[in-house]
Motif scaffolding. Sequence first.
Motif, PDB file in Angstrom:
ATOM      1  N   PHE A   1      11.894   1.851  16.462  1.00  0.00           N
ATOM      2  CA  PHE A   1      10.866   1.876  14.935  1.00  0.00           C
ATOM      3  C   PHE A   1       9.907   0.765  15.417  1.00  0.00           C
ATOM      4  CE2 PHE A   1       8.478   0.600  11.280  1.00  0.00           C
ATOM      5  CZ  PHE A   1       7.660   2.237  11.488  1.00  0.00           C
ATOM      6  N   ARG A   2      10.760  -0.525  15.217  1.00  0.00           N
ATOM      7  CA  ARG A   2      10.076  -1.793  15.610  1.00  0.00           C
ATOM      8  C   ARG A   2       8.897  -1.387  17.097  1.00  0.00           C
ATOM      9  NH1 ARG A   2      12.227  -7.150  17.317  1.00  0.00           N
ATOM     10  NH2 ARG A   2      10.027  -8.577  16.468  1.00  0.00           N
TER      11      ARG A   2
ATOM     12  N   TYR B   1       6.190   1.489  16.536  1.00  0.00           N
ATOM     13  CA  TYR B   1       5.350   1.051  15.547  1.00  0.00           C
ATOM     14  C   TYR B   1       4.740  -0.412  15.121  1.00  0.00           C
ATOM     15  CZ  TYR B   1       5.831   5.976  15.474  1.00  0.00           C
ATOM     16  OH  TYR B   1       6.398   7.791  15.589  1.00  0.00           O
TER      17      TYR B   1
ATOM     18  N   SER C   1       6.947  -4.145  13.867  1.00  0.00           N
ATOM     19  CA  SER C   1       7.773  -5.032  12.779  1.00  0.00           C
ATOM     20  C   SER C   1       7.139  -4.278  11.912  1.00  0.00           C
ATOM     21  CB  SER C   1       7.839  -6.362  12.969  1.00  0.00           C
ATOM     22  OG  SER C   1       8.829  -5.978  12.450  1.00  0.00           O
ATOM     23  N   HIS C   2       8.042  -3.481  10.951  1.00  0.00           N
ATOM     24  CA  HIS C   2       7.586  -3.392   9.301  1.00  0.00           C
ATOM     25  C   HIS C   2       8.153  -4.309   8.122  1.00  0.00           C
ATOM     26  CE1 HIS C   2      11.680  -1.411  10.425  1.00  0.00           C
ATOM     27  NE2 HIS C   2      11.394  -1.468   8.756  1.00  0.00           N
ATOM     28  N   LEU C   3       8.804  -5.184   8.867  1.00  0.00           N
ATOM     29  CA  LEU C   3       9.300  -6.253   8.140  1.00  0.00           C
ATOM     30  C   LEU C   3       8.375  -8.088   8.240  1.00  0.00           C
ATOM     31  CD1 LEU C   3      12.848  -5.759  10.042  1.00  0.00           C
ATOM     32  CD2 LEU C   3      12.555  -5.353   8.010  1.00  0.00           C
TER      33      LEU C   3
END
Length: 110
Positions: free
Chosen positions: A27-28, A31, A33-35
Motif C-alpha cells: 500500500f505504501r 499509494y 504513506s498513510h501513516l
Amino acid sequence: MAVRYFESPDGAAWRVWEVIPGQVSDFRSSYGSHLPRDMADGWLCFDCGNEKRRLAPLPLNWHERPDGDLWFWCRAAEPVRARMAREDADERSAPPSVAMAGAEDGLAIA
C-alpha cells in the motif's frame, strides 16, 4: 524481522519487534504513506500480553542493544488501544433486538 524478549523490572515478560510498513504491505509504495510522518519508516512494537506499545521512529540497531535500553524505549513508547475481537465488534454493533434474539428461547448467544 528481528524479535527480542526481555523482562521488565516488575517481572513482566515483553516481546519486541520491528514493523516496517513497506515490508508489511505494498500500500505504501503504491499509494504513498498513510501513516504519521514519524511512523513512515518503521517503529518498534512492544507486547506483554495485556499491553501493547509503539515507539517511532525505529531506533538504529535496536536488536543489538541491551535489555535496559529496550525497557527504556518501552516506557517511552505510546500505549496502543487493543482492537476488539471480530465477534465482540459484531455483537456490539448488532441492534439490541438481534443481540437478544433467542434469549426468550433460552438459547445461549456466543
